[in-house]
Each structure stands twice: as structure tokens, then as C-alpha cells.
Design an enzyme around this catalytic site. Structure first.
Site, mmCIF file in Angstrom:
data_model
loop_
_atom_site.group_PDB
_atom_site.id
_atom_site.type_symbol
_atom_site.label_atom_id
_atom_site.label_comp_id
_atom_site.label_asym_id
_atom_site.label_seq_id
_atom_site.Cartn_x
_atom_site.Cartn_y
_atom_site.Cartn_z
ATOM 1 N N HIS A 33 -10.172 -5.836 -2.232
ATOM 2 C CA HIS A 33 -8.794 -6.030 -1.747
ATOM 3 C C HIS A 33 -8.801 -6.334 -0.270
ATOM 4 O O HIS A 33 -9.649 -5.844 0.480
ATOM 5 C CB HIS A 33 -7.923 -4.800 -2.034
ATOM 6 C CG HIS A 33 -8.508 -3.512 -1.586
ATOM 7 N ND1 HIS A 33 -9.500 -2.845 -2.287
ATOM 8 C CD2 HIS A 33 -8.275 -2.751 -0.490
ATOM 9 C CE1 HIS A 33 -9.832 -1.749 -1.645
ATOM 10 N NE2 HIS A 33 -9.111 -1.669 -0.541
ATOM 11 N N ASP A 74 0.861 -1.182 0.000
ATOM 12 C CA ASP A 74 0.000 0.000 0.000
ATOM 13 C C ASP A 74 0.905 1.242 0.000
ATOM 14 O O ASP A 74 1.911 1.290 0.717
ATOM 15 C CB ASP A 74 -0.873 -0.029 1.266
ATOM 16 C CG ASP A 74 -2.017 0.960 1.212
ATOM 17 O OD1 ASP A 74 -3.175 0.525 1.231
ATOM 18 O OD2 ASP A 74 -1.750 2.188 1.164
ATOM 19 N N ASN A 82 -12.613 -3.465 3.422
ATOM 20 C CA ASN A 82 -13.650 -2.436 3.509
ATOM 21 C C ASN A 82 -14.702 -2.582 2.411
ATOM 22 O O ASN A 82 -14.387 -2.996 1.285
ATOM 23 C CB ASN A 82 -13.003 -1.049 3.408
ATOM 24 C CG ASN A 82 -12.099 -0.764 4.593
ATOM 25 O OD1 ASN A 82 -12.401 -1.139 5.720
ATOM 26 N ND2 ASN A 82 -10.969 -0.111 4.341
ATOM 27 N N HIS A 87 -6.544 -6.058 3.111
ATOM 28 C CA HIS A 87 -5.379 -5.380 3.714
ATOM 29 C C HIS A 87 -4.685 -6.326 4.684
ATOM 30 O O HIS A 87 -5.353 -6.983 5.499
ATOM 31 C CB HIS A 87 -5.831 -4.171 4.546
ATOM 32 C CG HIS A 87 -6.478 -3.067 3.782
ATOM 33 N ND1 HIS A 87 -5.816 -1.912 3.443
ATOM 34 C CD2 HIS A 87 -7.736 -2.911 3.309
ATOM 35 C CE1 HIS A 87 -6.633 -1.086 2.807
ATOM 36 N NE2 HIS A 87 -7.811 -1.668 2.714
ATOM 37 N N GLN A 132 -14.941 2.108 1.589
ATOM 38 C CA GLN A 132 -14.046 1.489 0.591
ATOM 39 C C GLN A 132 -13.668 2.538 -0.444
ATOM 40 O O GLN A 132 -14.505 2.979 -1.230
ATOM 41 C CB GLN A 132 -14.746 0.296 -0.077
ATOM 42 C CG GLN A 132 -13.855 -0.430 -1.081
ATOM 43 C CD GLN A 132 -14.575 -1.581 -1.784
ATOM 44 O OE1 GLN A 132 -15.775 -1.796 -1.597
ATOM 45 N NE2 GLN A 132 -13.855 -2.301 -2.623
ATOM 46 N N GLU A 133 -12.385 2.903 -0.430
ATOM 47 C CA GLU A 133 -11.916 3.966 -1.330
ATOM 48 C C GLU A 133 -11.755 3.455 -2.766
ATOM 49 O O GLU A 133 -12.180 4.104 -3.720
ATOM 50 C CB GLU A 133 -10.572 4.478 -0.795
ATOM 51 C CG GLU A 133 -9.912 5.575 -1.581
ATOM 52 C CD GLU A 133 -8.437 5.728 -1.185
ATOM 53 O OE1 GLU A 133 -7.645 6.076 -2.063
ATOM 54 O OE2 GLU A 133 -8.106 5.496 -0.007
HETATM 55 P P1 AMP Z 1 -9.798 0.992 0.940
HETATM 56 O O1 AMP Z 1 -10.247 2.134 1.773
HETATM 57 O O2 AMP Z 1 -9.958 -0.334 1.643
HETATM 58 O O3 AMP Z 1 -10.440 1.013 -0.428
HETATM 59 O O4 AMP Z 1 -8.238 1.164 0.765
HETATM 60 C C1 AMP Z 1 -7.615 1.529 -0.433
HETATM 61 C C2 AMP Z 1 -6.152 1.530 -0.180
HETATM 62 O O5 AMP Z 1 -5.480 1.611 -1.424
HETATM 63 C C3 AMP Z 1 -5.633 2.682 0.675
HETATM 64 O O6 AMP Z 1 -4.978 2.163 1.832
HETATM 65 C C4 AMP Z 1 -4.663 3.435 -0.253
HETATM 66 O O7 AMP Z 1 -3.536 3.917 0.429
HETATM 67 C C5 AMP Z 1 -4.304 2.354 -1.248
HETATM 68 N N1 AMP Z 1 -3.896 2.823 -2.570
HETATM 69 C C6 AMP Z 1 -4.551 3.701 -3.372
HETATM 70 N N2 AMP Z 1 -3.888 3.854 -4.536
HETATM 71 C C7 AMP Z 1 -2.788 3.051 -4.464
HETATM 72 C C8 AMP Z 1 -1.709 2.764 -5.350
HETATM 73 N N3 AMP Z 1 -1.614 3.339 -6.573
HETATM 74 N N4 AMP Z 1 -0.757 1.898 -4.946
HETATM 75 C C9 AMP Z 1 -0.829 1.316 -3.730
HETATM 76 N N5 AMP Z 1 -1.832 1.526 -2.856
HETATM 77 C C10 AMP Z 1 -2.799 2.398 -3.219
#
Ligand code: AMP
Ligand code: ZN
Length: 119
Positions: free
Chosen positions: A96, A29, A85, A98, A90-91
Site C-alpha cells: 500500500h 486510513d 513501508n 500512503h 510494514q504493519e
Molecule cells: P503500514 O505500517 O505501512 O503497514 O501501515 C498500515 C496502515 O493501515 C496503518 O496506517 C493503519 O492505521 C492502517 N489500517 C489498518 N487497518 C485498517 C483498516 N481496517 N482500515 C483502514 N486503515 C487501516
């Protein structure tokens, strides 16, 4: 589809890859608040826990178990949380898992230093 994790899997954008096979891709990450914070993603695009089939989910956890061992051995972390998430928290809308390493003492490493230990 404009999905950042699909682009990482297809190597259209760079990542700190730590594991890859026909089914999954695992990489660091970018936000290393926990040193060794790793994401495991299925190569096929599924949005979330409701979308991913059981066999893929079980396979991801199988790989998580292997990577937990590797992170523990190579980074000397003392605990690892698995989180996933869904919904508005969920961003990135590509399923995925973690892997979040925990250390009893304060450990600080850059992402490059973490990657060097895991390569
Ligand atoms: P989530 O909130 O579970 O969707 O987490 C998304 C995660 O993806 C976050 O911890 C971000 O830091 C990570 N992330 C976003 N873009 C990238 C990227 N290009 N490479 C690695 N991690 C990323
Ligand atoms: Zn995707």
C-alpha cells in the site's frame, strides 16, 4: 489468506472508500493523524515493493497523482507525502502507498468529516 486489505477490497469489512477501479482501491486510513490520510492498494495481493510488478507500481503512482490533486482541492492541504513501508515497519503485509496530507496550520477533523468532503 487472512489479509485485512483483501477483506476491505472484497467488501467483507467496511472502509471509507474514496476511489476504485479494476486495478486499485483507495480508502481512508483509520488512523487520521494527518487529515485525509489515504491508502492506495492494488486489488491483487502483493506483499511489498519486491513483490509488486512494475506496471502495477506505476499505475498506483498514476492514481496517487490524481488523488493528490483531489485531496489538495477538497481538503486544502498544503503538502502531501507519499510513503510506503517494507519489512518490520510494514504493519499490513499487502502492498500500500500512503498519501499523507500536511497543513501549515493545525487542522483537526474526524474521519467522517474528511470523508464528507471527499465524497
Ligand atoms: P503500514 O505500517 O505501512 O503497514 O501501515 C498500515 C496502515 O493501515 C496503518 O496506517 C493503519 O492505521 C492502517 N489500517 C489498518 N487497518 C485498517 C483498516 N481496517 N482500515 C483502514 N486503515 C487501516
Ligand atoms: Zn491482501
Amino acid at each position: 489468506m487472512d489479509c485485512i486489505f483483501c477483506k476491505i477490497i472484497n467488501k467483507e469489512i467496511p472502509s471509507y472508500k474514496i476511489y476504485e477501479d479494476d486495478t486499485v482501491y483507495a480508502f481512508l486510513d483509520l488512523n487520521q493523524e494527518h487529515c485525509g490520510h489515504t491508502l492506495i492498494v492494488p486489488k491483487e495481493h502483493f506483499q511489498d515493493i519486491d513483490d509488486i510488478p512494475n506496471d502495477k507500481l506505476m499505475y498506483i503512482f498514476d492514481i496517487a497523482r490524481k488523488l493528490k490533486k483531489e485531496l489538495t482541492e477538497k481538503l486544502n492541504c498544503e503538502g502531501i507525502a507519499l510513503t510506503q513501508n517494507n519489512g518490520f515497519i510494514q504493519e499490513v503485509k499487502h502492498f500500500h502507498l500512503h498519501l499523507l496530507p500536511y497543513y501549515k496550520n493545525n487542522v483537526q477533523m474526524t474521519i467522517e468529516e474528511v470523508y464528507d468532503k471527499l465524497k
